[in-house]
Design a protein around this motif. Structure first.
Motif, mmCIF file in Angstrom:
data_model
loop_
_atom_site.group_PDB
_atom_site.id
_atom_site.type_symbol
_atom_site.label_atom_id
_atom_site.label_comp_id
_atom_site.label_asym_id
_atom_site.label_seq_id
_atom_site.Cartn_x
_atom_site.Cartn_y
_atom_site.Cartn_z
ATOM 1 N N GLY A 12 0.862 -1.176 0.000
ATOM 2 C CA GLY A 12 0.000 0.000 0.000
ATOM 3 C C GLY A 12 0.900 1.227 0.000
ATOM 4 O O GLY A 12 1.991 1.213 0.568
ATOM 5 N N GLN A 13 0.462 2.286 -0.687
ATOM 6 C CA GLN A 13 1.226 3.537 -0.819
ATOM 7 C C GLN A 13 2.482 3.361 -1.671
ATOM 8 O O GLN A 13 2.516 3.850 -2.785
ATOM 9 C CB GLN A 13 1.574 4.128 0.550
ATOM 10 C CG GLN A 13 0.361 4.338 1.451
ATOM 11 C CD GLN A 13 -0.687 5.249 0.813
ATOM 12 O OE1 GLN A 13 -0.340 6.223 0.173
ATOM 13 N NE2 GLN A 13 -1.964 4.916 0.967
ATOM 14 N N ALA A 14 3.481 2.648 -1.183
ATOM 15 C CA ALA A 14 4.715 2.511 -1.953
ATOM 16 C C ALA A 14 4.466 1.740 -3.246
ATOM 17 O O ALA A 14 3.706 0.768 -3.267
ATOM 18 C CB ALA A 14 5.770 1.795 -1.121
ATOM 19 N N VAL A 15 5.118 2.189 -4.334
ATOM 20 C CA VAL A 15 5.020 1.487 -5.612
ATOM 21 C C VAL A 15 5.971 0.294 -5.580
ATOM 22 O O VAL A 15 7.132 0.425 -5.205
ATOM 23 C CB VAL A 15 5.401 2.421 -6.779
ATOM 24 C CG1 VAL A 15 5.324 1.678 -8.105
ATOM 25 C CG2 VAL A 15 4.498 3.653 -6.800
ATOM 26 N N ILE A 16 5.454 -0.884 -5.965
ATOM 27 C CA ILE A 16 6.335 -2.045 -6.061
ATOM 28 C C ILE A 16 6.358 -2.535 -7.508
ATOM 29 O O ILE A 16 5.443 -2.255 -8.283
ATOM 30 C CB ILE A 16 5.900 -3.197 -5.130
ATOM 31 C CG1 ILE A 16 4.502 -3.703 -5.485
ATOM 32 C CG2 ILE A 16 5.941 -2.745 -3.677
ATOM 33 C CD1 ILE A 16 4.169 -5.024 -4.823
ATOM 34 N N ASP A 17 7.421 -3.259 -7.849
ATOM 35 C CA ASP A 17 7.536 -3.823 -9.192
ATOM 36 C C ASP A 17 6.663 -5.060 -9.308
ATOM 37 O O ASP A 17 6.685 -5.934 -8.432
ATOM 38 C CB ASP A 17 8.988 -4.199 -9.492
ATOM 39 C CG ASP A 17 9.846 -2.976 -9.799
ATOM 40 O OD1 ASP A 17 9.274 -1.888 -10.023
ATOM 41 O OD2 ASP A 17 11.082 -3.124 -9.795
#
Ligand code: MN
Length: 232
Positions: A65-70
């Motif tokens: 959530g919130q942070a962009v992940i690959d």
């Protein structure tokens, strides 16, 4: 006695706002559970009982959530589709669970994606073959943190959306489900004994479409935050 291989890791979902976790057993998914999506897939939403498929639990990709992940674009597809879905996590199992008490079995809820090799699924439909190669790709079930029902209640309405690169592609409302979560749980529990740790992906609204490498998806549900995935 010794395990002859390293023990496979059990997937666990983080619980929002705590350091606790929810270990996952099975992942059930309902198909065509919003009328507009059923129509865009060429089906009459008024003429189908609910149907289900499964994804392997190790296809879950934990998104903070919130942070962009690959998010890895899988091999063997040229038409990889997003489907934003609310996910329910069961804390209690059982067989033949009545609709009236089904929600008592739910621990909490999360935002999920039922990523799909649509080209592979279309071929499977045409040839009357199983959907596993379309639905069970590695990492094909991104999921956000669990929000306990004890804190947020049981969401029955509210926006469910998916944006790609800032453009809205899917929008629905949880109240538009053809089969409610209690109906889904009741139906599933007539076919399987459900257990604590089981997840239910509750279907996607209309607007499903393809992503390509380099694009960023944001999947959101009112009250459950969002997850952000950069396709690589
Ligand atoms: Mn789906």
């Amino acid at each position: 006695m010794l395990s002859v291989i390293p023990n496979p890791a059990r997937i666990a979902l983080p619980i929002m706002g705590t350091s606790d976790f929810f270990p996952v057993r099975r992942v059930y998914c309902v198909g065509r559970n919003y009328a507009a999506h059923a129509r865009e897939m060429g089906k009459d939403p008024d003429r189908e009982p609910p149907f289900f498929f499964m994804k392997p639990a190790d296809a879950l990709q934990i998104a903070p959530g919130q942070a962009v992940i690959d998010h890895p674009y899988p091999p063997q597809t040229e038409n990889y589709h997003f489907e934003v879905e609310m996910v329910a996590a069961l804390a209690l199992g059982g067989r033949d669970i009545p609709e009236a008490s089904a929600l008592d079995h739910v621990y909490g809820y999360a935002v999920g994606l039922d990523m799909t090799r649509r080209d592979v699924q279309d071929e499977a439909k045409r040839l009357a073959r199983p959907w596993d190669l379309a639905k069970a790709a590695d990492a094909s079930a991104p999921i956000g943190p669990l929000y306990p029902a004890a804190s947020i209640g049981h969401p029955t309405h509210g926006a469910i959306t998916l944006d790609v690169d800032g453009t809205e592609r899917q929008r629905g409302d949880l109240s538009d489900m053809l089969w409610s979560l209690p109906e889904q749980i009741a139906h599933l529990s007539r076919y399987f004994e459900l257990y604590p740790g089981d997840l239910v992906f509750t279907g996607t609204p209309s607007g499903v479409g393809a992503v390509t490498r380099g694009q960023t998806m944001v999947a959101a549900i009112a009250g459950l935050g969002d997850i952000r995935l950069h396709v690589v």
